[in-house]
Write a protein that holds these residues in place. Structure first.
Motif, PDB file in Angstrom:
ATOM      1  N   ALA A  44       0.827  -1.212   0.000  1.00 33.61           N
ATOM      2  CA  ALA A  44       0.000   0.000   0.000  1.00 33.61           C
ATOM      3  C   ALA A  44       0.859   1.259   0.000  1.00 33.61           C
ATOM      4  O   ALA A  44       0.611   2.204  -0.762  1.00 33.61           O
ATOM      5  CB  ALA A  44      -0.938  -0.014   1.204  1.00 33.61           C
ATOM      6  N   VAL A  45       1.886   1.307   0.851  1.00 35.91           N
ATOM      7  CA  VAL A  45       2.729   2.512   0.961  1.00 35.91           C
ATOM      8  C   VAL A  45       3.467   2.777  -0.352  1.00 35.91           C
ATOM      9  O   VAL A  45       3.466   3.910  -0.874  1.00 35.91           O
ATOM     10  CB  VAL A  45       3.722   2.346   2.127  1.00 35.91           C
ATOM     11  N   LEU A  46       4.090   1.755  -0.918  1.00 36.59           N
ATOM     12  CA  LEU A  46       4.870   1.955  -2.143  1.00 36.59           C
ATOM     13  C   LEU A  46       3.974   2.231  -3.338  1.00 36.59           C
ATOM     14  O   LEU A  46       4.334   3.027  -4.221  1.00 36.59           O
ATOM     15  CB  LEU A  46       5.740   0.728  -2.402  1.00 36.59           C
ATOM     16  N   ALA A  47       2.791   1.608  -3.394  1.00 33.94           N
ATOM     17  CA  ALA A  47       1.871   1.917  -4.491  1.00 33.94           C
ATOM     18  C   ALA A  47       1.429   3.374  -4.429  1.00 33.94           C
ATOM     19  O   ALA A  47       1.320   4.051  -5.471  1.00 33.94           O
ATOM     20  CB  ALA A  47       0.658   0.990  -4.430  1.00 33.94           C
ATOM     21  N   HIS A  48       1.197   3.911  -3.224  1.00 28.61           N
ATOM     22  CA  HIS A  48       0.787   5.316  -3.080  1.00 28.61           C
ATOM     23  C   HIS A  48       1.909   6.263  -3.493  1.00 28.61           C
ATOM     24  O   HIS A  48       1.682   7.202  -4.267  1.00 28.61           O
ATOM     25  CB  HIS A  48       0.382   5.569  -1.626  1.00 28.61           C
ATOM     26  N   GLU A  49       3.108   6.030  -2.990  1.00 29.68           N
ATOM     27  CA  GLU A  49       4.207   6.949  -3.285  1.00 29.68           C
ATOM     28  C   GLU A  49       4.616   6.879  -4.756  1.00 29.68           C
ATOM     29  O   GLU A  49       4.947   7.901  -5.367  1.00 29.68           O
ATOM     30  CB  GLU A  49       5.406   6.637  -2.387  1.00 29.68           C
ATOM     31  N   LEU A  50       4.590   5.697  -5.361  1.00 33.31           N
ATOM     32  CA  LEU A  50       4.905   5.605  -6.789  1.00 33.31           C
ATOM     33  C   LEU A  50       3.820   6.261  -7.633  1.00 33.31           C
ATOM     34  O   LEU A  50       4.104   6.765  -8.732  1.00 33.31           O
ATOM     35  CB  LEU A  50       5.075   4.144  -7.192  1.00 33.31           C
ATOM     36  N   ALA A  51       2.574   6.268  -7.146  1.00 26.84           N
ATOM     37  CA  ALA A  51       1.522   7.001  -7.854  1.00 26.84           C
ATOM     38  C   ALA A  51       1.846   8.498  -7.886  1.00 26.84           C
ATOM     39  O   ALA A  51       1.629   9.164  -8.907  1.00 26.84           O
ATOM     40  CB  ALA A  51       0.171   6.754  -7.189  1.00 26.84           C
ATOM     41  N   HIS A  52       2.384   9.043  -6.786  1.00 23.33           N
ATOM     42  CA  HIS A  52       2.826  10.449  -6.789  1.00 23.33           C
ATOM     43  C   HIS A  52       3.942  10.665  -7.817  1.00 23.33           C
ATOM     44  O   HIS A  52       3.966  11.685  -8.518  1.00 23.33           O
ATOM     45  CB  HIS A  52       3.325  10.843  -5.402  1.00 23.33           C
ATOM     46  N   VAL A  53       4.879   9.719  -7.892  1.00 25.32           N
ATOM     47  CA  VAL A  53       5.999   9.874  -8.826  1.00 25.32           C
ATOM     48  C   VAL A  53       5.504   9.845 -10.267  1.00 25.32           C
ATOM     49  O   VAL A  53       5.921  10.658 -11.107  1.00 25.32           O
ATOM     50  CB  VAL A  53       7.034   8.762  -8.577  1.00 25.32           C
ATOM     51  N   VAL A  54       4.594   8.919 -10.576  1.00 26.11           N
ATOM     52  CA  VAL A  54       4.083   8.818 -11.943  1.00 26.11           C
ATOM     53  C   VAL A  54       3.301  10.068 -12.314  1.00 26.11           C
ATOM     54  O   VAL A  54       3.412  10.579 -13.433  1.00 26.11           O
ATOM     55  CB  VAL A  54       3.208   7.549 -12.070  1.00 26.11           C
ATOM     56  N   ARG A  55       2.512  10.607 -11.388  1.00 25.47           N
ATOM     57  CA  ARG A  55       1.697  11.798 -11.661  1.00 25.47           C
ATOM     58  C   ARG A  55       2.504  13.101 -11.586  1.00 25.47           C
ATOM     59  O   ARG A  55       1.973  14.160 -11.883  1.00 25.47           O
ATOM     60  CB  ARG A  55       0.548  11.876 -10.651  1.00 25.47           C
ATOM     61  N   ARG A  56       3.769  13.030 -11.177  1.00 26.40           N
ATOM     62  CA  ARG A  56       4.629  14.223 -11.004  1.00 26.40           C
ATOM     63  C   ARG A  56       3.974  15.230 -10.065  1.00 26.40           C
ATOM     64  O   ARG A  56       3.962  16.444 -10.316  1.00 26.40           O
ATOM     65  CB  ARG A  56       4.945  14.852 -12.359  1.00 26.40           C
ATOM     66  N   ASP A  57       3.450  14.733  -8.961  1.00 28.67           N
ATOM     67  CA  ASP A  57       2.797  15.604  -7.988  1.00 28.67           C
ATOM     68  C   ASP A  57       3.791  16.490  -7.260  1.00 28.67           C
ATOM     69  O   ASP A  57       3.419  17.572  -6.789  1.00 28.67           O
ATOM     70  CB  ASP A  57       2.014  14.757  -6.972  1.00 28.67           C
ATOM     71  N   TRP A  58       5.060  16.043  -7.131  1.00 29.34           N
ATOM     72  CA  TRP A  58       6.015  16.876  -6.406  1.00 29.34           C
ATOM     73  C   TRP A  58       6.308  18.162  -7.165  1.00 29.34           C
ATOM     74  O   TRP A  58       6.448  19.230  -6.553  1.00 29.34           O
ATOM     75  CB  TRP A  58       7.302  16.094  -6.176  1.00 29.34           C
ATOM     76  N   ALA A  59       6.392  18.109  -8.497  1.00 27.33           N
ATOM     77  CA  ALA A  59       6.626  19.328  -9.283  1.00 27.33           C
ATOM     78  C   ALA A  59       5.470  20.304  -9.106  1.00 27.33           C
ATOM     79  O   ALA A  59       5.684  21.519  -8.929  1.00 27.33           O
ATOM     80  CB  ALA A  59       6.811  18.970 -10.759  1.00 27.33           C
ATOM     81  N   MET A  60       4.230  19.807  -9.126  1.00 24.82           N
ATOM     82  CA  MET A  60       3.086  20.701  -8.929  1.00 24.82           C
ATOM     83  C   MET A  60       3.047  21.236  -7.508  1.00 24.82           C
ATOM     84  O   MET A  60       2.605  22.364  -7.276  1.00 24.82           O
ATOM     85  CB  MET A  60       1.787  19.955  -9.251  1.00 24.82           C
ATOM     86  N   LEU A  61       3.510  20.436  -6.538  1.00 22.32           N
ATOM     87  CA  LEU A  61       3.564  20.940  -5.163  1.00 22.32           C
ATOM     88  C   LEU A  61       4.530  22.112  -5.058  1.00 22.32           C
ATOM     89  O   LEU A  61       4.244  23.113  -4.384  1.00 22.32           O
ATOM     90  CB  LEU A  61       3.983  19.808  -4.226  1.00 22.32           C
TER      91      LEU A  61
END
Length: 658
Positions: A218-235
């Motif tokens: 669950a933890v790795l699926a969530h964090e990799l979803a952020h990486v795929v969506r490039r959420d850190w750049a938008m943050l």
């Protein structure tokens, strides 16, 4: 020119209402799309953040669409009074002889009033620029400190060596289709799992989470979803927008909405490979470790935990598809509203031009007068000192009146500037108080959501305990029912045994007692008791079986227990005859039962005899059968040059030589 515009009070006011309009439209669209997927809502908020970042560039660099400012009432233009009518024609005085010398005592020195030094005050535009720059600097320092903290945590972290987490990372990368390398590290500093980075993403997990291997998927699926969506750049872009428009509370709300929608979208993307109930349990476990909100990173333990748990467990919301037409319409609406707003420039309305004053008609020419005779020369005269003093006083009064007017104008301008500064400070304080109140309300809301999440977890645990208790009660009821059934069956068996015993006794006494006793004389040392006869009868031992057994082995004398044992293990007279044909007719009944139990058949005895081992004891046959020694393995051992004994065959089999 651009610098002057950027430091003017009108520019700050323009940025305030324009950013409020863009953020407000995005928040309204977000509310209207609450039934759509989290990915659609996150796309709308992302678009609004990018429009906010482009707003200053559009306002300063592109052509402006000028719109007059709205006013409450238009002041009437001041019209200059008409000129006075021409004066009546006056008779022309006789020419005065200007050659007469007038003797003055002396020319008085010009008298001027010393101006007061003006009060030094900062311009309003400069003051607003300084306040704005201070806010931007503080938020920029906060962002830089957060990035420095992430780098420090990453440098001090250790690679994760757990095989469970490594396997979960491989599965999550395969499901997400991510080609970029991702580094998984464990750190004692991070409060909860998080991810950051654009080119080389990093996932940091705390040691408490590392110990819970069941949460790895669950933890790795969530964090990799952020990486795929490039959420850190938008943050990072949203933090930059907050730094530029820190005075606008709607921009803070927009940044918070971006974080919330990014977390919900990552949750729904992670559910493609994780069971919803297990994922919700992981969210609750990680939510108790929430912290580090000032760090610019995506974390599974962000705010809105109760709302996210409800969304994960709601099958209808999980199945909502993304990319609907309503989402595209909302994004077009944001662009259609934001583009004209960014180009608008408010200008003050122009005052009406007063009408021109009427032109006075030219005066008629004065009549020519005859030349006056020359006046006699007058004696030299002196001007009176009192007249000179009066003239000087009138001039000084005129000068003092002009300076008073100037000072009054300066004081009025300074008072207006002070009022503007105080008004700007009051607005800034009000905005700061509103932002603090919003932050406090959001903190209280998060605490309430955490409490609700804990209550939900408690209810889940209580339901699980009740379910286990119900299962235990059902098992106990089933066990009691089985025990009752066993008691009933035992009672029935006892009744049937009594009946069988009674019938056996009657049968033995009526018919077979004499034959059995004669057969018993040849198979045992004494006559059979009633209990032994009953046991033999229950196992199917009758007089015929005893006669066949006595005929097969006339010298063997067996007890009643041995006769029952032979019957139970299948050593029928026919089987005993086969063993006798294989060369074991004189073998003890105990050895025959051991051979029967361990699978030593007459066929196996004949195969070993054919392989060169004709007269083997029961113990050797049982040992070879137990350890898997066959006739083929015995032949392979003999082919090596010497025929080994039975013990050597077993030892060679144990060592793997045959």
């Amino acid at each position: 020119m651009i610098l002057e515009l950027a430091t003017s009070p009108d520019f700050f006011l323009e940025m305030a209402w324009k950013s409020a309009a863009i953020a407000g439209v995005a928040l309204v669209a977000l509310t209207l799309l609450r039934a759509r997927s989290a990915a659609d809502r996150a796309a709308v908020v992302r678009l609004a953040v990018m429009l906010l970042l482009a707003l200053p560039v559009i306002s300063l660099a592109l052509p402006a669409l000028q719109v007059e400012k709205p006013v409450a009432a238009i002041e009437t233009a001041k019209v200059a009074p008409p000129p006075p009518p021409p004066a009546a024609e006056a008779p022309v005085a006789a020419p005065v002889d200007t050659t007469t010398d007038v003797a003055l005592p002396s020319d008085p020195a010009p008298v001027t009033a010393a101006p007061l030094p003006p009060k030094k005050k900062l311009p309003t535009g400069l003051m607003l620029t300084m306040v704005y720059a201070a806010g931007v600097l503080l938020l920029a320092l906060r962002l830089v400190a957060g990035l420095w903290t992430l780098r420090r945590w990453t440098a001090a972290a250790e690679p994760v060596r757990s095989p469970d987490w490594a396997a979960s990372l491989r599965r999550a990368r395969t499901r997400s289709g991510l080609a970029r390398p991702v580094t998984l590290l464990a750190s004692a500093d991070v409060p909860s799992p998080l991810s950051w980075g654009l080119r080389a993403p990093v996932i940091l997990i705390d040691y408490d989470t590392l110990d819970r291997a069941e949460d790895a998927d669950a933890v790795l699926a969530h964090e990799l979803a952020h990486v795929v969506r490039r959420d850190w750049a938008m943050l990072m872009l949203s933090r930059l927008a907050v730094a530029l428009f820190w005075f606008n509370p709607l921009v803070w709300l927009l940044e918070r909405a971006l974080v919330q929608q990014a977390e919900e979208a990552a949750d729904l993307r992670a559910l493609s490979g994780v069971e919803p109930v297990s994922y919700a349990r992981t969210l609750v476990a990680c939510g108790s470790q929430a912290g580090g909100r000032l760090v610019p990173a995506n974390s599974i333990a962000r705010q809105g935990l109760a709302r996210r748990v409800r969304a994960v467990l709601d099958e209808k919301r999980r199945g909502t598809p993304s990319g609907s037409g309503w989402t595209g319409l909302a994004m077009l609406l944001c662009i259609a509203v934001s583009a004209p707003i960014a180009a608008i420039e408010l200008v003050s309305p122009q005052a009406p031009t007063p009408p021109a004053a009427p032109v006075a008609p030219p005066a008629p020419p004065a009549p020519r007068t005859p030349a006056a005779p020359a006046a006699p020369a007058a004696p030299a005269a002196w001007v009176d000192d009192a007249d000179i003093t009066d003239a000087v006083d009138r001039a000084m009064a005129a000068v003092e009146l002009s300076e008073e007017q100037i000072e009054a104008i300066q004081e009025a301008a300074e008072a207006a500037a002070d009022a503007a500064v105080e008004r700007a400070e009051a607005i800034a304080e009000a905005e700061a108080a509103r932002a603090e109140a919003i932050a406090d309300a959001e903190s209280a809301r998060e605490e309430a959501e955490a409490a609700r999440a804990e209550a939900d977890q408690a209810r889940i645990e209580a339901g699980r305990v009740r379910s286990k208790a119900d299962q235990a009660r059902a098992e106990a009821d089933r066990t009691r029912a089985e025990a009752d059934q066993a008691r009933i069956e035992a009672e029935q068996a006892r009744i049937e045994a009594r009946i069988a015993a009674t019938q056996a006794v009657r049968t033995v006494r009526r018919t077979d007692i004499a034959v059995s006793n004669r057969a018993a004389d040849r198979t045992q040392t004494g006559p059979l008791s009633v209990e032994e006869l009953v046991a033999m009868k229950m196992q199917g031992v009758d007089a015929r079986y005893l006669r066949e057994l006595a005929a097969l082995a006339p010298r063997i004398r067996l007890s009643a227990q041995e006769i029952v044992a032979t019957k139970m293990h299948g050593l029928t007279p026919a089987r005993l005859r086969e063993f006798a044909d294989a060369g074991h007719g004189a073998t003890a009944i105990d050895d025959l039962m051991a051979m029967r139990i361990h699978g030593v058949t007459p066929a196996f005895i004949r195969e070993m005899a054919a392989a060169g081992y004709p007269r083997m004891s029961a113990d050797d046959l049982v040992a070879m059968r137990i350890h898997g020694v066959s006739a083929d393995s015995a032949r392979r051992a003999a082919a090596q040059g010497r025929r080994p004994t039975a013990e050597e065959l077993v030892d060679m089999k144990l060592r793997g030589k045959i």
